[in-house]
Scaffold this active site. Structure first.
Site: not given
Length: 215
Positions: A9-11, A143, A168
């Site tokens: 995931d990124m953020d 998502k 996260d």
């Protein structure tokens, strides 16, 4: 089950950027008369940019609504903050490099628009380490729907059961689980965070290889 690919995931995983999205919402939508409260903003935390725009418009409709223009303004504001501020997760570049050296395929699956993802990977100087970079903007749903993870696995040429996702958020973990992947929850050193949807838990990236991969 032998793992062949790691999908990030990124953020909140590669960069500590969720505060940027909150600030961008406040900056952009307040200018249209939207009352951006903490309670309402919390509901948008894991939405796609398109979903966020529709969320505020439904509650505080204004004239001359242009969804794509508003999304673009939010994304541009977020990119400015990513480029200007120190938001890289400690140790993440070394962690990704080690995975690549061990011949894992590397993917990125995010609800954020693709142009944000490219800015993040350039900031981290890891773009060439990723085999696929995919955004929910190219799926019918973001998502917690598993589509972005299923497409990422397909792009990598690896079946989902041989993939592990690092997330996260509950919505991200749910998406990866429903795609048939193993899951890791990354807590950024917050020991109180946990999830029944996570197979593994890592506080930070310093000792993550040992925790998840036994190496």
């Amino acid at each position: 089950m032998a793992l062949k690919a790691v999908i990030f995931d990124m953020d909140g995983v590669l960069i500590d950027s969720e505060k940027f999205w909150t600030q961008a919402e406040l900056d952009v939508f307040s200018s249209y008369g939207v009352k951006v409260t903490d309670d309402l903003a919390a509901q948008t935390k894991y939405m796609t940019t398109q979903e966020v725009t529709e969320f505020w418009y439904e509650r505080f409709p204004w004239e001359n609504f242009d969804s794509s223009d508003l999304e673009n303004k939010v994304v541009t504001r977020v990119i400015e903050m990513i480029q200007d501020q120190d938001c890289t997760m400690s140790g993440v570049q070394g962690f990704i490099t080690n995975l690549k050296n061990k011949e894992y395929k590397i993917g990125l699956a995010t609800n954020a628009p693709l142009r944000v993802a490219h800015v993040v990977l350039e900031k981290l100087q890891v773009r060439d380490l990723f085999d696929t970079v995919h955004s929910s903007e190219f799926e019918t749903q973001g998502k917690p729907h598993p589509a972005v993870y299923l497409s990422s696995a397909k792009n990598l040429g690896v079946s989902p059961e041989h993939c592990i996702a690092i997330e996260d958020s509950p919505s991200g973990l749910k998406a990866a689980k429903e795609a048939g992947m193993q899951t890791v929850i990354f807590t950024n050193d917050d020991e109180s965070i946990d999830s029944d949807l996570a197979d593994f838990k890592i506080l930070n990236f310093e000792n993550a290889l040992l925790t998840v991969f036994g190496e």
